[in-house]
Design a protein around this motif. Structure first.
Motif, short mmCIF file in Angstrom:
data_model
loop_
_atom_site.label_atom_id
_atom_site.label_comp_id
_atom_site.label_asym_id
_atom_site.label_seq_id
_atom_site.Cartn_x
_atom_site.Cartn_y
_atom_site.Cartn_z
N LEU A 1 13.12 -41.02 42.31
CA LEU A 1 14.28 -41.56 41.60
C LEU A 1 15.59 -41.13 42.23
CD1 LEU A 1 15.91 -39.51 39.35
CD2 LEU A 1 13.60 -39.46 38.50
N THR A 2 15.58 -40.06 42.99
CA THR A 2 16.82 -39.63 43.65
C THR A 2 17.25 -40.60 44.74
OG1 THR A 2 15.54 -38.22 45.13
CG2 THR A 2 16.47 -37.19 43.17
N LEU A 3 16.36 -41.48 45.18
CA LEU A 3 16.73 -42.49 46.17
C LEU A 3 17.59 -43.59 45.56
CD1 LEU A 3 13.35 -42.88 48.07
CD2 LEU A 3 15.38 -41.65 48.81
N ILE A 4 17.58 -43.72 44.24
CA ILE A 4 18.34 -44.77 43.55
C ILE A 4 19.78 -44.31 43.28
CG2 ILE A 4 18.37 -46.25 41.51
CD1 ILE A 4 15.35 -45.81 41.32
N ILE A 5 20.00 -43.02 43.15
CA ILE A 5 21.32 -42.49 42.78
C ILE A 5 22.43 -42.90 43.75
CG2 ILE A 5 22.62 -40.35 42.39
CD1 ILE A 5 20.01 -39.17 41.26
N PRO A 6 22.23 -42.88 45.08
CA PRO A 6 23.32 -43.31 45.97
C PRO A 6 23.75 -44.76 45.74
CG PRO A 6 21.69 -42.13 47.21
CD PRO A 6 21.12 -42.32 45.85
N PHE A 7 22.80 -45.63 45.38
CA PHE A 7 23.15 -47.02 45.11
C PHE A 7 23.99 -47.14 43.85
CE2 PHE A 7 19.34 -47.37 47.73
CZ PHE A 7 19.82 -48.20 48.73
N VAL A 8 23.67 -46.36 42.83
CA VAL A 8 24.45 -46.38 41.60
C VAL A 8 25.89 -45.94 41.90
CG1 VAL A 8 24.70 -45.36 39.30
CG2 VAL A 8 22.44 -45.97 40.14
N CYS A 9 26.03 -44.86 42.64
CA CYS A 9 27.36 -44.35 42.97
C CYS A 9 28.14 -45.31 43.86
CB CYS A 9 27.24 -42.98 43.64
SG CYS A 9 26.54 -41.73 42.57
N LEU A 10 27.47 -45.85 44.88
CA LEU A 10 28.14 -46.74 45.82
C LEU A 10 28.66 -47.99 45.11
CD1 LEU A 10 28.81 -47.69 48.76
CD2 LEU A 10 26.61 -48.86 48.66
N TYR A 11 27.81 -48.64 44.32
CA TYR A 11 28.23 -49.88 43.68
C TYR A 11 29.25 -49.64 42.59
CZ TYR A 11 24.63 -52.18 46.37
OH TYR A 11 23.87 -52.67 47.40
N PHE A 12 29.23 -48.47 41.95
CA PHE A 12 30.27 -48.16 40.96
C PHE A 12 31.62 -48.01 41.63
CE2 PHE A 12 32.81 -45.13 38.46
CZ PHE A 12 32.94 -45.88 37.31
N VAL A 13 31.65 -47.29 42.75
CA VAL A 13 32.90 -47.08 43.47
C VAL A 13 33.43 -48.39 44.03
CG1 VAL A 13 33.89 -45.98 45.51
CG2 VAL A 13 32.46 -44.65 43.97
N LYS A 14 32.55 -49.24 44.56
CA LYS A 14 32.98 -50.53 45.09
C LYS A 14 33.44 -51.45 43.96
CE LYS A 14 31.71 -52.18 48.84
NZ LYS A 14 32.56 -52.20 50.03
N ALA A 15 32.81 -51.38 42.80
CA ALA A 15 33.23 -52.21 41.66
C ALA A 15 34.58 -51.77 41.12
CB ALA A 15 32.17 -52.15 40.56
N MET A 16 34.85 -50.48 41.16
CA MET A 16 36.15 -49.98 40.71
C MET A 16 37.22 -50.19 41.79
SD MET A 16 35.89 -48.81 37.66
CE MET A 16 37.29 -47.76 37.47
N ASP A 17 36.83 -50.68 42.94
CA ASP A 17 37.72 -50.99 44.07
C ASP A 17 38.42 -49.72 44.58
OD1 ASP A 17 38.66 -52.74 45.97
OD2 ASP A 17 40.42 -53.31 44.80
N ILE A 18 37.65 -48.64 44.65
CA ILE A 18 38.19 -47.38 45.16
C ILE A 18 38.08 -47.35 46.69
CG2 ILE A 18 37.87 -44.88 45.16
CD1 ILE A 18 36.97 -45.16 42.23
N ILE A 19 36.96 -47.87 47.21
CA ILE A 19 36.82 -47.98 48.67
C ILE A 19 36.69 -49.43 49.05
CG2 ILE A 19 35.85 -45.72 49.02
CD1 ILE A 19 33.11 -47.05 49.36
#
Length: 49
Positions: free
Chosen positions: A31-49
Motif C-alpha cells: 500500500l505504500t506504493l499508492i501514497i506517492p500517487f495520492v500526494c502527487l495528484y493532490f499537489v497537482k490538483a491544488m496547482d502548487i506545482i
C-alpha cells in the motif's frame, strides 16, 4: 497567467485515495506504493506545482 483546468487531477486524486483506503482495509502489503500517487495528484490538483 492563465488558469489551468485541474478536473482530471482531482479525479485521479480521488481514485488514488479510494485505492489507498481499500488497500488499507484489504491489508495489501504494497500500500505504500499508492501514497506517492495520492500526494502527487493532490499537489497537482491544488496547482502548487
Amino acid at each position: 497567467m492563465a488558469k489551468k483546468s485541474t478536473g482530471l487531477y482531482w479525479l485521479l486524486f480521488f481514485i488514488s485515495t479510494i485505492a489507498l483506503v481499500s488497500a488499507i482495509v484489504l491489508r495489501f502489503e504494497y500500500l505504500t506504493l499508492i501514497i506517492p500517487f495520492v500526494c502527487l495528484y493532490f499537489v497537482k490538483a491544488m496547482d502548487i506545482i
